[in-house]
Design an enzyme around this catalytic site. Structure first.
Site, PDB file in Angstrom:
ATOM      1  N   ASP A  48       0.838  -1.217   0.000  1.00 34.10           N
ATOM      2  CA  ASP A  48       0.000   0.000   0.000  1.00 34.10           C
ATOM      3  C   ASP A  48       0.870   1.264   0.000  1.00 34.10           C
ATOM      4  OD1 ASP A  48      -1.977  -1.974   0.490  1.00 34.10           O
ATOM      5  OD2 ASP A  48      -1.780  -1.693   2.654  1.00 34.10           O
ATOM      6  N   ASN A  60     -17.483  -6.306  -0.670  1.00 35.21           N
ATOM      7  CA  ASN A  60     -16.675  -5.824   0.447  1.00 35.21           C
ATOM      8  C   ASN A  60     -16.639  -4.309   0.564  1.00 35.21           C
ATOM      9  OD1 ASN A  60     -15.938  -8.598   0.275  1.00 35.21           O
ATOM     10  ND2 ASN A  60     -14.031  -8.122   1.355  1.00 35.21           N
ATOM     11  N   GLU A  92     -11.141  -0.484  -3.877  1.00 36.27           N
ATOM     12  CA  GLU A  92     -10.423   0.088  -2.741  1.00 36.27           C
ATOM     13  C   GLU A  92      -9.169   0.819  -3.234  1.00 36.27           C
ATOM     14  OE1 GLU A  92      -9.452  -3.315  -0.303  1.00 36.27           O
ATOM     15  OE2 GLU A  92      -7.703  -3.842  -1.520  1.00 36.27           O
ATOM     16  N   HIS A 121      -2.941  -1.069  -5.373  1.00 39.06           N
ATOM     17  CA  HIS A 121      -2.884  -0.067  -4.300  1.00 39.06           C
ATOM     18  C   HIS A 121      -1.797   0.972  -4.587  1.00 39.06           C
ATOM     19  CE1 HIS A 121      -4.436   0.875  -0.163  1.00 39.06           C
ATOM     20  NE2 HIS A 121      -3.619   1.875  -0.469  1.00 39.06           N
ATOM     21  N   ARG A 167       4.506  -8.237  -0.601  1.00 39.88           N
ATOM     22  CA  ARG A 167       3.997  -7.262  -1.561  1.00 39.88           C
ATOM     23  C   ARG A 167       4.978  -6.086  -1.516  1.00 39.88           C
ATOM     24  NH1 ARG A 167      -2.087  -6.231   0.160  1.00 39.88           N
ATOM     25  NH2 ARG A 167      -1.140  -6.324   2.224  1.00 39.88           N
TER      26      ARG A 167
END
Length: 317
Positions: free
Chosen positions: A15, A158, A195, A259, A292
């Protein structure tokens, strides 16, 4: 591009957000332990790789901010620094979701690396008290805006994307509008997710990238856009790409890119900042896999004014 960017750029940071402000670059991201907010700064983009992280805030021992500190972003609100992040009271899943809510950390100090100058976190309340996370902020049309992902119990999935004007760094001004919900097949793989929004303005348009689907190799970037002079709070003014704009590359062994945030290099070249893994064999929940990695790639603008993010490049030193 004169600057060679190693890939990964910073390992084990998901992120990621890189902010360029005046003569400095700032880097903030989720840490694998999900237990703190740390910030690093450098006077060059490459300097971020070796910059010493400074812990600005650590999770509480109990209560609503005691677990799963996710997706922090650093922003300016007037003369203040703001860090938006999400936190949960525990790791339990209720009705298929964690119990994250959104918070704002504010500092009036010139230097955001001075940990003692950050005020205690304030909850960012929205009309629905539900799973919410991944807030970003931007200044446009003379106003400050708040853009985030949230679960609406009346809508399957979600999370959807919502936008509202800000009264101050932690208070919405007026009711939010929904900009996007998972509807295409590529947004609904594993989970129905929209998101991680990020904003960039170019060529008379305001663009919002966002991430969709589960956080494994199905994770991908989608794109919304609007005329920069249009009413941002009218959903009819927004356009949405029917196809993802940045996806897994099996050829380059880059899986689940997403992200993202945007920054520029020292010459002003636009850069896409994102995370991705270099393997698919994940044991257990992908959220607990720390690899990630933060990655950066330049991108271009097409003749029709739309961004061309290309393909996630392979790992290289």
């Amino acid at each position: 591009m004169s600057l060679h960017l190693p890939n990964p750029f910073i390992p084990q940071r998901a992120d990621p957000q890189i902010m360029r402000h005046k003569d400095h670059y700032y880097f903030i991201a989720s840490v694998p332990e999900y237990d703190r907010l740390e910030l690093r700064a450098a006077d060059s983009l490459m300097g971020l790789r070796e910059a010493e992280p400074v812990t600005l805030w650590e999770k509480d021992h109990s209560g609503p901010l005691s677990e799963l500190i996710w997706a922090p972003e650093l922003h300016r609100f007037g003369q203040q620094w703001v860090i938006y992040f999400a936190a949960a009271p525990g790791r339990e899943i209720k009705e298929g979701l964690f119990q994250h809510r959104m918070y704002a950390l504010v500092s009036d100090h010139d230097d955001p690396l001075v940990a003692s100058q950050w005020q205690p976190p304030r909850r960012v309340h929205t009309p629905i008290d539900s799973f919410s996370l991944d807030a970003t902020s931007f200044h446009h049309q003379g106003k400050n805006w708040y853009l985030w992902a949230q679960k609406d119990p009346a809508i399957a999935g979600n999370s959807n994307l919502y936008l509202a004007e800000l009264e101050n760094p932690w208070t919405l001004k007026g009711p939010p509008v929904m900009l996007s919900k998972p509807e295409f097949e590529w947004e609904c793989r594993g989970f129905l997710v929209n998101e991680g929004p990020a904003v960039i303005v170019h060529g008379g348009r305001l663009f919002v990238t966002y991430s969709a689907s589960a956080t494994d190799e199905n994770y991908a970037l989608g794109l919304l856009w609007i005329d920069e002079d249009a009413d941002l709070l009218n959903p009819d003014n927004w356009h949405k790409s029917a196809d993802p704009v940045f996806t897994t590359s099996w050829e380059n062994q880059q899986f689940g890119p997403g992200h993202n945030s945007f920054t520029t290099d020292e010459q002003g070249q636009p850069l896409l900042v994102y995370h991705a893994r270099n393997y698919t064999e994940i044991e257990g929940d992908p959220l607990w896999d720390p690899n990630r990695h933060t990655r950066i790639k330049p991108f271009a603008w097409r003749a029709d004014g739309m961004p061309d993010f290309g393909v996630p490049p392979a790992d290289s030193p």
